[in-house]
Design an enzyme around this catalytic site. Structure first.
Site, PDB file in Angstrom:
ATOM      1  N   ARG A  23       0.919  -1.147  -0.058  1.00  0.00           N
ATOM      2  CA  ARG A  23       0.095  -0.087   0.141  1.00  0.00           C
ATOM      3  C   ARG A  23       0.778   1.357   0.088  1.00  0.00           C
ATOM      4  NH1 ARG A  23      -1.700  -0.070   6.393  1.00  0.00           N
ATOM      5  NH2 ARG A  23      -0.049   1.159   7.239  1.00  0.00           N
ATOM      6  N   GLY A  24       0.181   2.519   0.048  1.00  0.00           N
ATOM      7  CA  GLY A  24       1.047   3.635   0.198  1.00  0.00           C
ATOM      8  C   GLY A  24       1.890   3.919  -0.837  1.00  0.00           C
ATOM      9  N   ILE A  25       3.014   4.535  -0.471  1.00  0.00           N
ATOM     10  CA  ILE A  25       3.911   5.107  -1.494  1.00  0.00           C
ATOM     11  C   ILE A  25       4.740   3.600  -2.162  1.00  0.00           C
ATOM     12  CG2 ILE A  25       6.591   5.751  -1.823  1.00  0.00           C
ATOM     13  CD1 ILE A  25       5.718   7.880   0.559  1.00  0.00           C
ATOM     14  N   ASP A  44       5.600  -7.789   1.815  1.00  0.00           N
ATOM     15  CA  ASP A  44       4.996  -7.140   2.704  1.00  0.00           C
ATOM     16  C   ASP A  44       4.426  -7.866   3.852  1.00  0.00           C
ATOM     17  OD1 ASP A  44       4.006  -3.879   2.558  1.00  0.00           O
ATOM     18  OD2 ASP A  44       3.002  -4.807   4.145  1.00  0.00           O
ATOM     19  N   ASP A  65       8.111 -10.610   7.502  1.00  0.00           N
ATOM     20  CA  ASP A  65       7.968  -9.691   8.712  1.00  0.00           C
ATOM     21  C   ASP A  65       9.438  -9.138   8.842  1.00  0.00           C
ATOM     22  OD1 ASP A  65       7.798  -8.109  10.744  1.00  0.00           O
ATOM     23  OD2 ASP A  65       7.025  -9.672  12.071  1.00  0.00           O
ATOM     24  N   TYR A 158      12.839   7.899  14.435  1.00  0.00           N
ATOM     25  CA  TYR A 158      12.629   7.864  12.817  1.00  0.00           C
ATOM     26  C   TYR A 158      13.429   8.644  12.164  1.00  0.00           C
ATOM     27  CZ  TYR A 158       9.631   8.352   8.731  1.00  0.00           C
ATOM     28  OH  TYR A 158       9.246   8.564   7.392  1.00  0.00           O
ATOM     29  N   LYS A 162      16.259   7.264   9.379  1.00  0.00           N
ATOM     30  CA  LYS A 162      16.051   7.772   7.727  1.00  0.00           C
ATOM     31  C   LYS A 162      17.315   8.322   7.531  1.00  0.00           C
ATOM     32  CE  LYS A 162      12.010   6.231   6.749  1.00  0.00           C
ATOM     33  NZ  LYS A 162      11.758   5.174   5.701  1.00  0.00           N
ATOM     34  N   PRO A 188      10.939  11.763   0.666  1.00  0.00           N
ATOM     35  CA  PRO A 188       9.546  12.294   0.536  1.00  0.00           C
ATOM     36  C   PRO A 188       9.210  13.412   1.504  1.00  0.00           C
ATOM     37  CG  PRO A 188       9.381   9.803   0.636  1.00  0.00           C
ATOM     38  CD  PRO A 188      10.801  10.257   0.791  1.00  0.00           C
TER      39      PRO A 188
HETATM   40  N1  LIG Z   1       3.730   9.084   4.282  1.00  0.00           N
HETATM   41  C1  LIG Z   1       4.844  10.211   4.356  1.00  0.00           C
HETATM   42  O1  LIG Z   1       4.479  11.291   4.519  1.00  0.00           O
HETATM   43  C2  LIG Z   1       6.390   9.661   4.399  1.00  0.00           C
HETATM   44  C3  LIG Z   1       7.329  10.890   4.409  1.00  0.00           C
HETATM   45  C4  LIG Z   1       8.544  10.294   4.030  1.00  0.00           C
HETATM   46  C5  LIG Z   1       8.654   9.271   4.204  1.00  0.00           C
HETATM   47  N2  LIG Z   1       8.011   8.021   3.979  1.00  0.00           N
HETATM   48  C6  LIG Z   1       8.531   6.927   3.947  1.00  0.00           C
HETATM   49  O2  LIG Z   1       7.899   6.303   2.806  1.00  0.00           O
HETATM   50  C7  LIG Z   1       7.605   4.900   2.936  1.00  0.00           C
HETATM   51  C8  LIG Z   1       6.340   4.352   2.645  1.00  0.00           C
HETATM   52  O3  LIG Z   1       5.596   4.839   3.772  1.00  0.00           O
HETATM   53  P1  LIG Z   1       3.899   5.037   3.307  1.00  0.00           P
HETATM   54  O4  LIG Z   1       3.774   6.536   3.649  1.00  0.00           O
HETATM   55  O5  LIG Z   1       3.515   4.498   2.187  1.00  0.00           O
HETATM   56  O6  LIG Z   1       3.326   4.204   4.709  1.00  0.00           O
HETATM   57  P2  LIG Z   1       2.431   2.920   4.689  1.00  0.00           P
HETATM   58  O7  LIG Z   1       2.100   2.622   6.208  1.00  0.00           O
HETATM   59  O8  LIG Z   1       1.170   3.032   3.943  1.00  0.00           O
HETATM   60  O9  LIG Z   1       3.615   1.769   4.138  1.00  0.00           O
HETATM   61  C9  LIG Z   1       4.482   1.111   4.730  1.00  0.00           C
HETATM   62  C10 LIG Z   1       4.536  -0.211   4.304  1.00  0.00           C
HETATM   63  O10 LIG Z   1       5.669  -0.837   5.041  1.00  0.00           O
HETATM   64  C11 LIG Z   1       5.139  -2.237   5.490  1.00  0.00           C
HETATM   65  N3  LIG Z   1       5.572  -2.725   6.699  1.00  0.00           N
HETATM   66  C12 LIG Z   1       5.966  -2.099   7.694  1.00  0.00           C
HETATM   67  N4  LIG Z   1       6.605  -2.690   8.600  1.00  0.00           N
HETATM   68  C13 LIG Z   1       6.710  -4.013   7.901  1.00  0.00           C
HETATM   69  C14 LIG Z   1       7.267  -5.059   8.575  1.00  0.00           C
HETATM   70  N5  LIG Z   1       7.767  -5.224   9.597  1.00  0.00           N
HETATM   71  N6  LIG Z   1       7.619  -6.258   7.741  1.00  0.00           N
HETATM   72  C15 LIG Z   1       6.965  -6.051   6.384  1.00  0.00           C
HETATM   73  N7  LIG Z   1       6.331  -5.048   5.831  1.00  0.00           N
HETATM   74  C16 LIG Z   1       6.350  -3.779   6.759  1.00  0.00           C
HETATM   75  C17 LIG Z   1       3.595  -1.965   5.698  1.00  0.00           C
HETATM   76  O11 LIG Z   1       2.861  -3.005   5.724  1.00  0.00           O
HETATM   77  C18 LIG Z   1       3.249  -1.157   4.544  1.00  0.00           C
HETATM   78  O12 LIG Z   1       2.716  -1.739   3.479  1.00  0.00           O
HETATM   79  C19 LIG Z   1       8.135   4.537   4.588  1.00  0.00           C
HETATM   80  O13 LIG Z   1       9.679   3.929   4.534  1.00  0.00           O
HETATM   81  C20 LIG Z   1       8.112   5.943   5.154  1.00  0.00           C
HETATM   82  O14 LIG Z   1       8.941   5.858   6.277  1.00  0.00           O
HETATM   83  C21 LIG Z   1       6.861   8.320   4.225  1.00  0.00           C
END
Ligand SMILES: NC(=O)c1ccc[n+]([C@@H]2O[C@H](COP(=O)([O-])OP(=O)(O)OC[C@H]3O[C@@H](n4cnc5c(N)ncnc54)[C@H](O)[C@@H]3O)[C@@H](O)[C@H]2O)c1
Length: 252
Positions: A23-25, A44, A65, A158, A162, A188
């Site tokens: 999901r997400g990014i 995932d 995991d 966090y 990063k 991002p």
């Molecule tokens: N959303 C923002 O504003 C933002 C900003 C900067 C950076 N990021 C980074 O972008 C990346 C994606 O984040 P997002 O916003 O899409 O969030 P999100 O929570 O939608 O996606 C994160 C994904 O990582 C997976 N994940 C987390 N822990 C896990 C584990 N132990 N084992 C397997 N999978 C695992 C989750 O299941 C999920 O699908 C992340 O690294 C986040 O730190 C996000």
């Protein structure tokens, strides 16, 4: 405004592994590579969302995991074997835990670093071995955050994890460049996803939109478009960089 795909299938025949692609990014990045012709495997821990996303993009899903190094190494290897190799590795999985520095526990620190940084090293090692053996180089794209560059109150562990992502990516660029592997990180800004959704208010959205000269928050497609550029031949001479995708919230 989501990024639109134009032109020919830039990634036809390419094998892409997206860690955190349920999901997400990561989900948007997996979709973008598939739309441009690649074969994609998603790793995932979210089985329902990951399987659904894989079906949507005609790709594969592997449950993992990332907190568990043995599981991570085994599943990354399995995903690469299923694709018959890997040309592009994207590490997008991550977790956010907010809290003041004075309240960060060792347990929190270890969990955040395990998932956000250590697991990334493991998937990079597995992919690099395959890329080096394949002899055709490869592209690695690791999702960091603007928090690595500007910090962020209540984001201590966090932001530090990063910053580790950026450093790890630079070392990979230095060590694996001779094999034709590039490694870059993406930073991002504020992207509307499930991450942080539980504490997000309308006021936050308004405030953060105002920090961008473009006057809006990021969308997942904004990040996916830059990931696709970094994996394309247009970026063959680009490595070791930490690229902001922040709508101008960060400019260094
Ligand atoms: N959303 C923002 O504003 C933002 C900003 C900067 C950076 N990021 C980074 O972008 C990346 C994606 O984040 P997002 O916003 O899409 O969030 P999100 O929570 O939608 O996606 C994160 C994904 O990582 C997976 N994940 C987390 N822990 C896990 C584990 N132990 N084992 C397997 N999978 C695992 C989750 O299941 C999920 O699908 C992340 O690294 C986040 O730190 C996000």
């Amino acid at each position: 405004m989501a990024t639109t795909v134009t032109g020919t299938a830039r990634f036809a025949g390419k094998r892409v592994v997206v860690v955190g692609g349920a999901r997400g990014i990561g989900g948007a990045i997996a979709g973008r590579f598939s739309a441009e012709g690649a074969r994609v495997s998603i790793l995932d821990r979210l089985v329902d969302e990951g399987s659904r996303q894989a079906r949507l993009i005609d790709g594969h899903f592997h449950e993992v995991d990332l907190i568990d190094p043995t599981d991570t190494e085994a599943v990354a290897g399995e995903a690469i074997r299923t694709l018959g190799g890997v040309d592009i590795l994207v590490n997008s999985a991550g977790i956010l835990r907010l809290g003041p520095l004075l309240e960060v526990t060792v347990a929190d620190w270890n969990t955040i670093f395990s998932i956000n940084a250590r697991a990334m090293l493991t998937t990079m090692q597995v992919a690099a071995r395959s890329m080096i053996a394949g002899g055709s180089g490869g592209k690695m794209i690791n999702v960091a955050s603007m928090a690595a560059k500007k910090g962020g109150a209540n984001e201590g562990a966090y932001a530090a994890s990063k910053a580790a992502v950026i450093a790890l990516t630079r070392v990979a660029a230095l060590e694996w460049g001779e094999f034709g592997i590039t490694a870059n990180s993406l930073c991002p800004g504020y992207v509307l996803t499930e991450m942080g959704a539980e504490t997000r208010t309308d006021e936050d959205v308004k405030k953060w939109s105002g920090y961008s000269p473009l006057g809006r928050l990021g969308e997942t497609g904004d990040v996916a478009g830059v990931a696709a550029f970094l994996a394309s031949t247009d970026a063959d001479y680009l490595t070791g960089q930490a690229i902001n995708v922040t709508g101008g919230m960060v400019m260094h």
